[in-house]
Write a protein that holds these residues in place. Sequence first.
Motif, PDB file in Angstrom:
ATOM      1  N   THR A 233     -18.862  72.826  -7.120  1.00 20.28           N
ATOM      2  CA  THR A 233     -18.976  73.301  -5.738  1.00 20.28           C
ATOM      3  C   THR A 233     -17.904  74.343  -5.415  1.00 20.28           C
ATOM      4  N   GLN A 234     -16.725  74.169  -6.026  1.00 13.01           N
ATOM      5  CA  GLN A 234     -15.667  75.153  -5.769  1.00 13.01           C
ATOM      6  C   GLN A 234     -16.072  76.539  -6.262  1.00 13.01           C
ATOM      7  N   ARG A 235     -16.589  76.561  -7.489  1.00 16.94           N
ATOM      8  CA  ARG A 235     -16.955  77.862  -8.059  1.00 16.94           C
ATOM      9  C   ARG A 235     -18.156  78.443  -7.340  1.00 16.94           C
ATOM     10  N   LEU A 236     -19.067  77.533  -6.954  1.00 15.92           N
ATOM     11  CA  LEU A 236     -20.253  77.965  -6.248  1.00 15.92           C
ATOM     12  C   LEU A 236     -19.850  78.630  -4.931  1.00 15.92           C
ATOM     13  N   ALA A 237     -18.934  77.964  -4.227  1.00 12.80           N
ATOM     14  CA  ALA A 237     -18.530  78.477  -2.922  1.00 12.80           C
ATOM     15  C   ALA A 237     -17.926  79.860  -3.042  1.00 12.80           C
ATOM     16  N   SER A 238     -17.287  80.138  -4.170  1.00 12.83           N
ATOM     17  CA  SER A 238     -16.598  81.411  -4.279  1.00 12.83           C
ATOM     18  C   SER A 238     -17.436  82.469  -4.987  1.00 12.83           C
ATOM     19  N   SER A 239     -18.713  82.160  -5.271  1.00 12.33           N
ATOM     20  CA  SER A 239     -19.477  83.177  -5.984  1.00 12.33           C
ATOM     21  C   SER A 239     -20.709  83.579  -5.180  1.00 12.33           C
ATOM     22  N   ASN A 240     -21.250  84.710  -5.532  1.00  7.84           N
ATOM     23  CA  ASN A 240     -22.428  85.217  -4.842  1.00  7.84           C
ATOM     24  C   ASN A 240     -23.668  84.745  -5.609  1.00  7.84           C
ATOM     25  N   TYR A 241     -23.956  83.466  -5.482  1.00  8.21           N
ATOM     26  CA  TYR A 241     -25.026  82.862  -6.263  1.00  8.21           C
ATOM     27  C   TYR A 241     -26.406  83.214  -5.704  1.00  8.21           C
ATOM     28  N   ASP A 242     -27.454  82.983  -6.516  1.00  5.86           N
ATOM     29  CA  ASP A 242     -28.828  83.165  -6.051  1.00  5.86           C
ATOM     30  C   ASP A 242     -29.370  81.891  -5.433  1.00  5.86           C
ATOM     31  N   SER A 243     -29.261  80.819  -6.200  1.00  7.80           N
ATOM     32  CA  SER A 243     -29.863  79.580  -5.729  1.00  7.80           C
ATOM     33  C   SER A 243     -29.171  78.422  -6.411  1.00  7.80           C
ATOM     34  N   VAL A 244     -29.274  77.254  -5.807  1.00  9.37           N
ATOM     35  CA  VAL A 244     -28.587  76.100  -6.365  1.00  9.37           C
ATOM     36  C   VAL A 244     -29.440  74.851  -6.166  1.00  9.37           C
ATOM     37  N   LEU A 245     -29.436  74.010  -7.196  1.00  5.90           N
ATOM     38  CA  LEU A 245     -30.091  72.711  -7.091  1.00  5.90           C
ATOM     39  C   LEU A 245     -29.062  71.724  -6.605  1.00  5.90           C
ATOM     40  N   ILE A 246     -29.292  71.191  -5.439  1.00  6.54           N
ATOM     41  CA  ILE A 246     -28.287  70.302  -4.890  1.00  6.54           C
ATOM     42  C   ILE A 246     -29.022  69.270  -4.066  1.00  6.54           C
ATOM     43  N   GLY A 247     -28.322  68.484  -3.317  1.00  6.63           N
ATOM     44  CA  GLY A 247     -28.995  67.468  -2.532  1.00  6.63           C
ATOM     45  C   GLY A 247     -28.043  66.909  -1.506  1.00  6.63           C
ATOM     46  N   TRP A 248     -28.472  65.918  -0.828  1.00  4.16           N
ATOM     47  CA  TRP A 248     -27.659  65.361   0.243  1.00  4.16           C
ATOM     48  C   TRP A 248     -27.956  63.886   0.345  1.00  4.16           C
ATOM     49  N   SER A 249     -26.907  63.096   0.372  1.00  7.76           N
ATOM     50  CA  SER A 249     -27.057  61.681   0.673  1.00  7.76           C
ATOM     51  C   SER A 249     -26.531  61.485   2.079  1.00  7.76           C
ATOM     52  N   ALA A 250     -27.308  60.802   2.887  1.00 11.33           N
ATOM     53  CA  ALA A 250     -26.926  60.671   4.290  1.00 11.33           C
ATOM     54  C   ALA A 250     -25.634  59.895   4.418  1.00 11.33           C
ATOM     55  N   ASP A 251     -24.872  60.248   5.457  1.00 14.29           N
ATOM     56  CA  ASP A 251     -23.636  59.532   5.716  1.00 14.29           C
ATOM     57  C   ASP A 251     -23.842  58.470   6.765  1.00 14.29           C
ATOM     58  N   ASN A 252     -24.899  58.635   7.567  1.00 10.71           N
ATOM     59  CA  ASN A 252     -25.156  57.631   8.592  1.00 10.71           C
ATOM     60  C   ASN A 252     -26.643  57.624   8.905  1.00 10.71           C
ATOM     61  N   SER A 253     -27.026  56.739   9.783  1.00 13.25           N
ATOM     62  CA  SER A 253     -28.451  56.520  10.018  1.00 13.25           C
ATOM     63  C   SER A 253     -29.058  57.579  10.927  1.00 13.25           C
ATOM     64  N   ASP A 254     -28.248  58.436  11.504  1.00 11.42           N
ATOM     65  CA  ASP A 254     -28.782  59.379  12.466  1.00 11.42           C
ATOM     66  C   ASP A 254     -29.485  60.543  11.757  1.00 11.42           C
ATOM     67  N   PRO A 255     -30.714  60.872  12.195  1.00 14.99           N
ATOM     68  CA  PRO A 255     -31.445  61.959  11.506  1.00 14.99           C
ATOM     69  C   PRO A 255     -30.703  63.288  11.565  1.00 14.99           C
ATOM     70  N   ASP A 256     -29.887  63.449  12.601  1.00 16.11           N
ATOM     71  CA  ASP A 256     -29.142  64.703  12.713  1.00 16.11           C
ATOM     72  C   ASP A 256     -28.322  64.978  11.457  1.00 16.11           C
ATOM     73  N   ASN A 257     -27.918  63.920  10.778  1.00 12.69           N
ATOM     74  CA  ASN A 257     -27.097  64.062   9.588  1.00 12.69           C
ATOM     75  C   ASN A 257     -27.777  64.859   8.480  1.00 12.69           C
ATOM     76  N   PHE A 258     -29.098  64.973   8.547  1.00 15.32           N
ATOM     77  CA  PHE A 258     -29.800  65.775   7.544  1.00 15.32           C
ATOM     78  C   PHE A 258     -29.944  67.241   7.969  1.00 15.32           C
ATOM     79  N   PHE A 259     -29.683  67.517   9.232  1.00 17.16           N
ATOM     80  CA  PHE A 259     -29.936  68.882   9.709  1.00 17.16           C
ATOM     81  C   PHE A 259     -28.645  69.645   9.999  1.00 17.16           C
ATOM     82  N   THR A 260     -27.854  69.130  10.931  1.00 19.01           N
ATOM     83  CA  THR A 260     -26.668  69.890  11.332  1.00 19.01           C
ATOM     84  C   THR A 260     -25.700  70.155  10.171  1.00 19.01           C
ATOM     85  N   PRO A 261     -25.374  69.162   9.357  1.00 25.22           N
ATOM     86  CA  PRO A 261     -24.419  69.474   8.281  1.00 25.22           C
ATOM     87  C   PRO A 261     -24.996  70.403   7.219  1.00 25.22           C
ATOM     88  N   LEU A 262     -26.325  70.465   7.089  1.00 27.98           N
ATOM     89  CA  LEU A 262     -26.905  71.194   5.965  1.00 27.98           C
ATOM     90  C   LEU A 262     -27.422  72.578   6.315  1.00 27.98           C
TER      91      LEU A 262
END
Lengths: 343, 571
Positions: free
Chosen positions: B447-476
């Motif tokens: 993630t460090q290198r990704l953040a500092s580079s001008n990448y095209d695309s990345v395969l990544i994902g998200w595990s929720a931190d809490n039960s609120d649906p907002d957690n899938f939208f606002t942070p991402l």
Amino acid sequence: MGRYLIRRLNLFLATTLALFIILFVATRWFPADLSYALSGVALPTTQQQLQIEQDYALHSNVISQFLAYVTERLSGNFGISVTSRQSVLNELAGVLPPSFELAFVAGIIALLCGIPLGMLSALSRSKMVQKTIMAATLTGYSIPVFWLGLLLSLWFGIELGLLPISGQINLLYQIPKVTGFMLFDTLLYNGDYKWNAFADVLAHIILPACTLAVLPFTVVVRITRAAMLNVMNQTYIRAAEARGLPYHTIVLKHALPNALIPLLKHLGLMLGPFASYAIVVEVIFSWPGVGAWLVSGIYQRDYTVIQAGIFAVALVIIFFSILIEVLYTAANPMSRKEMYGTN
Amino acid sequence: MELSTLCTPSRLNAYLSRAEPINQVTTITSRVATRLLMVCGLLLATSACQQQDDSQVPNGLVYCSEGNPESFNPQIVTSGTTIDATSHQIYSRLIDDNTSSSEFLPALASSWTVSDDGLVYEFELRHGVKFHTTRFFTPSREMNADDVVFSFSRIIDTENPFHETAQRGFPFFDSIGFNKLIKQISKVDQYRVRFELNYPDASFLANMATDFAVVLSQEYAEQLLLQGTPQLLDTNAVGTGPYQLVEYVKNQYIRYRRNPDYWGEQPESEQLVFDITPRSTVRLSKLIVGDCSISALPKAGELQVAKQHDDLEVDSRPGMNVAYWALNTKKPPFDDVRVRQALAYAIDKRSLLNAVYHDTAVVAAGILPPSSWAFPDENVELQYNPAKAKSLLAAAGVKNLTIDIWAMPVARSYNPNPQKTAELIQADLKAVGIRVNIISFDWSVFTQRLASSNYDSVLIGWSADNSDPDNFFTPLLSCGSIQSHNNWANWCHKGFDTLLRQAKNITDEQERKVLYRAAEEIIGQEVPVIPLAYAQRMLLKRKNAPYVQLLPFGGIAFDKVSQPEPVGGRH
């Protein structure tokens, strides 16, 4: 003698200098900012940045940069690890002893099993015995170590469940680090489970040490055999036989010491391949040594770790090659005249 | 025999022609050799036998984890590996998520009140909670309001000396706009803390229950500041959790010891060890051999192997997570929505799912997983259609496209094998005439290198931190999350952001659900990310290993863990 040692020391220094030059040049090719590749500090503060630039003389010419680089490295400053942000020197001090321990045990196994087998194959008159031994060593020599390691862990670890296949000790034993050599540390440890821990360490070292021992073992067998055949045809052996000495005395006292001299020389030549095998074995058996550390450093683009790992491994090889050469010269009457600098 | 007489050739020949002595030599040597061989064999055998007789090891539990933690403070990271190693072991939060309902459980806060306008939250703290006593720190007082105020003001107060030490900021808190949300955090009395908000936020309590919202010791921080080593706050961790950190050796292990002063129920194992094992096949073999009793993130193919062993079992539960492919919308040609749509049409998610997840995941239609209450009833997914992909690419005037896909070589809970995923996408895209390079780094630098580079695309994902649906939208995907390097698509859509803000300001679940559906539709049309799968969370464990709590939102908890039989015994 003194002059000879000085010449060897010079050789050591010259090789080390060459090593430094290679590392210095290679560091500039790393696809990263130079001060970052040298120090491992990813996001330096202004003060840190100035300090790094000053330490490595980054604004001067290449020669003074090189001198600064050598000075920093020789004074033990290898920077910090990019991933763990800990001093690379400390990490290195932690991973070197397990590697030495593994290499030492593997070396002992190779010698203890290889020399008798080599003698047996040289002295046996049975073609059957000779051919079996030679076939076995040739097989051992040709088996790729990464495959052998996996196969051994599959058989003895997973299918038979006899031996542990990774790590140095069951992690539930908390053994304080004194020497860094786990076999000694468990013996020095005074607490509950002391002997359990020691047995656990022994069980953990068997598979990696045997895997690593295969290459030197086969070489030892072949060299001992060749040397023994050669020595047994020498006239002084016939003389000894003619004097009516008991035959085990002839073999063990007269023939074997002389047969071991070429073996010593070959051991020195074998250090390079042995070290690269050790790296593979460490990775396969998750041995916490310098090889596994170096490989994970490469995966993580941990430039300071890569430099320190290569430096340490190369330096150890250079040192031991020269040490073995000195021992060889000291032990070998034929080359002893070199010591006086006459040739 | 005189030496001179022996030296006459004829005698010597005569002497040598007697064969027996030589034979004798041979037999003696071979005897010596055999003995030596036997000795080495015996040495090896005895050491092996010794091991078998004694399977006594200290009480404890070994967990084979998947990688090195980046730090020991969850406030400053988002990676699941670090959360697993810290959040529920070393630290405690004010409140905890309840696994069975959407209510919250008291943790360090014994009770809390919310003002009617939703702007003031007051937490009443538990009494008698002690911080860990470690080699570097001995607490002189119990946890109180000062610690809570310190822990959270560190995040928002740029004047705080510990704000600077988090060099990469506080990604989770930055992504939810915590500093804008909080007006003031104040100590009411010794055991009472008040949070005042600038605007009402329906997800505030849910965010306080996340793995990131841990409480640190203010006393320890002051001690570090006096010593001039404030950065140690995040590495030499001190918390109030069930386990305290003893030792961390990079690439090898993390060792924890039970916290004798833990405020909750004492865990049964005295020791907890994370055996750091990045390769999942090695984790599996360690589990089979018994070197560890619980193992993280099995690959789908390894479940078959685990089934063949009677003493292993799989622990799984539906995960609150999503794996997706983020396209850098700031970089041409991905700034063209037609190209992004074409990529979405070009990949066959079903075959990808079969190969990578086997039957341990479901195809992702949108960002929200089915286990969320706001999961939309209708499907907005772009179905696999390579012909349409080609025509869209032609319409966008894109030819001979070569793109980079960043995929990490290690498993994450939402994707057990990102490398293989990337390879399958590579094959799918080849069919529509796009060449793909796969770029890969170990997780801790990924993630460090990704953040500092001008990448095209990345395969990544998200595990929720809490039960609120907002957690899938606002942070991402919100505009604000571009700054905090969680919005890997670099996508900022004003209408989408407005929807999210509206949804956060109301509490009625039905109304919020409608808004989140609308948000999903925007994602479906704009395709900043291509959702791939919702994975099940899985653990492999030995049957004799105790119950481990796979938390619904990311982490893993060992507090109720004990080990009925010693783990080191070989089977």
